[in-house]
Write a protein that holds these residues in place. Structure first.
Motif, PDB file in Angstrom:
ATOM      1  N   SER A  30       0.719  13.210  -1.961  1.00 24.39           N
ATOM      2  CA  SER A  30       1.883  13.885  -1.595  1.00 24.39           C
ATOM      3  C   SER A  30       3.256  13.439  -1.853  1.00 24.39           C
ATOM      4  O   SER A  30       4.274  13.896  -1.753  1.00 24.39           O
ATOM      5  CB  SER A  30       1.795  15.074  -0.614  1.00 24.39           C
ATOM      6  OG  SER A  30       1.801  14.101   0.758  1.00 24.39           O
ATOM      7  N   TYR A  31       3.105  11.961  -1.723  1.00 25.84           N
ATOM      8  CA  TYR A  31       4.070  11.186  -1.865  1.00 25.84           C
ATOM      9  C   TYR A  31       3.941   9.881  -2.679  1.00 25.84           C
ATOM     10  O   TYR A  31       3.026   9.505  -2.723  1.00 25.84           O
ATOM     11  CB  TYR A  31       4.919  10.955  -0.445  1.00 25.84           C
ATOM     12  CG  TYR A  31       4.046   9.804   0.089  1.00 25.84           C
ATOM     13  CD1 TYR A  31       4.171   8.525   0.404  1.00 25.84           C
ATOM     14  CD2 TYR A  31       2.908  10.363   1.107  1.00 25.84           C
ATOM     15  CE1 TYR A  31       3.354   7.747   1.098  1.00 25.84           C
ATOM     16  CE2 TYR A  31       2.121   9.532   1.681  1.00 25.84           C
ATOM     17  CZ  TYR A  31       2.421   8.124   1.527  1.00 25.84           C
ATOM     18  OH  TYR A  31       1.551   7.381   2.447  1.00 25.84           O
ATOM     19  N   TYR A  32       5.116   9.324  -3.341  1.00 24.02           N
ATOM     20  CA  TYR A  32       4.851   8.117  -3.886  1.00 24.02           C
ATOM     21  C   TYR A  32       6.193   7.341  -3.737  1.00 24.02           C
ATOM     22  O   TYR A  32       7.149   7.449  -3.381  1.00 24.02           O
ATOM     23  CB  TYR A  32       5.141   8.481  -5.440  1.00 24.02           C
ATOM     24  CG  TYR A  32       4.705   7.089  -6.557  1.00 24.02           C
ATOM     25  CD1 TYR A  32       3.578   6.860  -6.620  1.00 24.02           C
ATOM     26  CD2 TYR A  32       5.870   6.814  -7.148  1.00 24.02           C
ATOM     27  CE1 TYR A  32       3.269   5.772  -7.581  1.00 24.02           C
ATOM     28  CE2 TYR A  32       5.595   5.653  -8.195  1.00 24.02           C
ATOM     29  CZ  TYR A  32       4.290   5.179  -8.226  1.00 24.02           C
ATOM     30  OH  TYR A  32       3.902   4.319  -9.037  1.00 24.02           O
ATOM     31  N   GLY A  40       5.844  14.958  -3.843  1.00 22.46           N
ATOM     32  CA  GLY A  40       5.316  15.605  -5.094  1.00 22.46           C
ATOM     33  C   GLY A  40       3.956  15.668  -5.026  1.00 22.46           C
ATOM     34  O   GLY A  40       3.296  15.231  -4.029  1.00 22.46           O
ATOM     35  N   ASP A  41       3.335  15.877  -6.205  1.00 21.64           N
ATOM     36  CA  ASP A  41       1.904  15.492  -6.716  1.00 21.64           C
ATOM     37  C   ASP A  41       1.785  14.329  -7.355  1.00 21.64           C
ATOM     38  O   ASP A  41       2.418  14.371  -8.404  1.00 21.64           O
ATOM     39  CB  ASP A  41       1.218  17.047  -7.054  1.00 21.64           C
ATOM     40  CG  ASP A  41       1.229  18.185  -6.190  1.00 21.64           C
ATOM     41  OD1 ASP A  41       0.887  17.912  -5.068  1.00 21.64           O
ATOM     42  OD2 ASP A  41       1.578  19.144  -6.812  1.00 21.64           O
ATOM     43  N   PHE A  42       0.782  13.469  -6.715  1.00 21.56           N
ATOM     44  CA  PHE A  42       0.904  12.044  -7.730  1.00 21.56           C
ATOM     45  C   PHE A  42      -0.575  11.486  -7.569  1.00 21.56           C
ATOM     46  O   PHE A  42      -1.327  11.980  -6.570  1.00 21.56           O
ATOM     47  CB  PHE A  42       1.826  11.015  -6.789  1.00 21.56           C
ATOM     48  CG  PHE A  42       3.254  11.400  -6.874  1.00 21.56           C
ATOM     49  CD1 PHE A  42       3.939  11.069  -8.053  1.00 21.56           C
ATOM     50  CD2 PHE A  42       3.802  11.814  -5.631  1.00 21.56           C
ATOM     51  CE1 PHE A  42       5.363  11.659  -7.991  1.00 21.56           C
ATOM     52  CE2 PHE A  42       5.212  12.115  -5.581  1.00 21.56           C
ATOM     53  CZ  PHE A  42       5.950  11.994  -6.686  1.00 21.56           C
ATOM     54  N   THR A  43      -1.022  10.781  -8.531  1.00 15.05           N
ATOM     55  CA  THR A  43      -2.102  10.190  -8.615  1.00 15.05           C
ATOM     56  C   THR A  43      -2.142   8.701  -8.471  1.00 15.05           C
ATOM     57  O   THR A  43      -1.210   8.071  -9.322  1.00 15.05           O
ATOM     58  CB  THR A  43      -3.083  10.363  -9.896  1.00 15.05           C
ATOM     59  OG1 THR A  43      -3.210  11.725 -10.030  1.00 15.05           O
ATOM     60  CG2 THR A  43      -4.505   9.686  -9.667  1.00 15.05           C
ATOM     61  N   LYS A  83      -6.688   7.813  -5.811  1.00 17.15           N
ATOM     62  CA  LYS A  83      -6.303   8.959  -4.769  1.00 17.15           C
ATOM     63  C   LYS A  83      -5.246   9.743  -5.338  1.00 17.15           C
ATOM     64  O   LYS A  83      -4.214   9.465  -5.793  1.00 17.15           O
ATOM     65  CB  LYS A  83      -6.019   8.250  -3.542  1.00 17.15           C
ATOM     66  CG  LYS A  83      -7.145   7.542  -2.710  1.00 17.15           C
ATOM     67  CD  LYS A  83      -6.825   6.963  -1.504  1.00 17.15           C
ATOM     68  CE  LYS A  83      -8.089   6.495  -0.678  1.00 17.15           C
ATOM     69  NZ  LYS A  83      -7.690   6.131   0.608  1.00 17.15           N
ATOM     70  N   LYS A  84      -5.340  11.030  -4.680  1.00 13.03           N
ATOM     71  CA  LYS A  84      -4.159  12.091  -4.954  1.00 13.03           C
ATOM     72  C   LYS A  84      -3.393  11.997  -3.489  1.00 13.03           C
ATOM     73  O   LYS A  84      -3.745  11.650  -2.572  1.00 13.03           O
ATOM     74  CB  LYS A  84      -4.461  13.462  -4.848  1.00 13.03           C
ATOM     75  CG  LYS A  84      -5.795  13.690  -6.158  1.00 13.03           C
ATOM     76  CD  LYS A  84      -4.946  13.718  -7.352  1.00 13.03           C
ATOM     77  CE  LYS A  84      -5.554  14.112  -8.571  1.00 13.03           C
ATOM     78  NZ  LYS A  84      -5.212  13.712  -9.981  1.00 13.03           N
TER      79      LYS A  84
END
Length: 187
Positions: free
Chosen positions: A30-32, A19-22, A27-28
């Protein structure tokens, strides 16, 4: 015996999200990787303890030549530290842990490094996920201020986003159980 495949499967099934994560680094992504979902799971804790003991070097621990301490920045490192200590205890190895606070306590002794340690002892810093290395570098700064000698840094997963290089620049080795490539992710 460390079952790397079983731990990888737990991480894939429980910790890896897209998803979209900070990130904590700002940093931004696309996965966490929420490794707390694995470190705070009994099977995950067992596997992590076994894997970290392998990374530290089981023969060194058997011979009493390994580090005296393990620990890292609260709260992410705390269950990893507990898993390592539990595994070491079951195997009969002598090892102690420390917790490093982000801020000093405002009561008691006001310490940032807590646990049974003495200046001059060796420590391995532990971390769940390394991105830039900033959290563990801060932990290193704080334990060294207490007179501890850092052997190296261990982590569950390296995101391959500069952490290893940041440690190397400061003279520390990073050793991990996995990097994101093990999960099919390109940095």
């Amino acid at each position: 015996m460390f079952d790397r495949d079983a731990l990888a499967q737990l991480i894939r099934n429980h910790a890896l999200e897209f998803g979209d994560f900070t990130l904590a680094s700002g940093k931004k992504a696309s996965y966490y990787l929420d490794c707390r979902k694995v470190t705070l799971n009994s099977k995950g804790a067992k596997l992590i303890g076994e894997g970290m003991i392998d990374l530290i070097g089981e023969m060194r621990l058997k011979m009493g030549q390994g580090p005296k301490l393990v620990g890292g920045m609260a709260i992410g490192a705390d269950p990893i530290t507990a898993a390592i200590l539990t595994t070491a205890g079951i195997k009969g190895y002598t090892l102690r842990g420390v917790m490093v606070r982000k801020e000093p306590k405002d009561h008691g002794k006001g310490k940032q490094v807590e646990g049974p340690y003495a200046a001059g002892e060796s420590i391995v810093i532990v971390e769940d996920v390394v991105t830039t290395g900033a959290s563990s570098l801060r932990a290193i700064e704080l334990v060294e201020a207490e007179g501890l000698k850092v052997e190296r840094v261990l982590a569950i997963v390296d995101r391959l986003e500069g952490g290893r290089e940041a440690f190397k620049e400061k003279g520390y080795e990073l050793t991990t159980l996995f990097d994101v490539g093990d999960f099919g992710i390109k940095p």
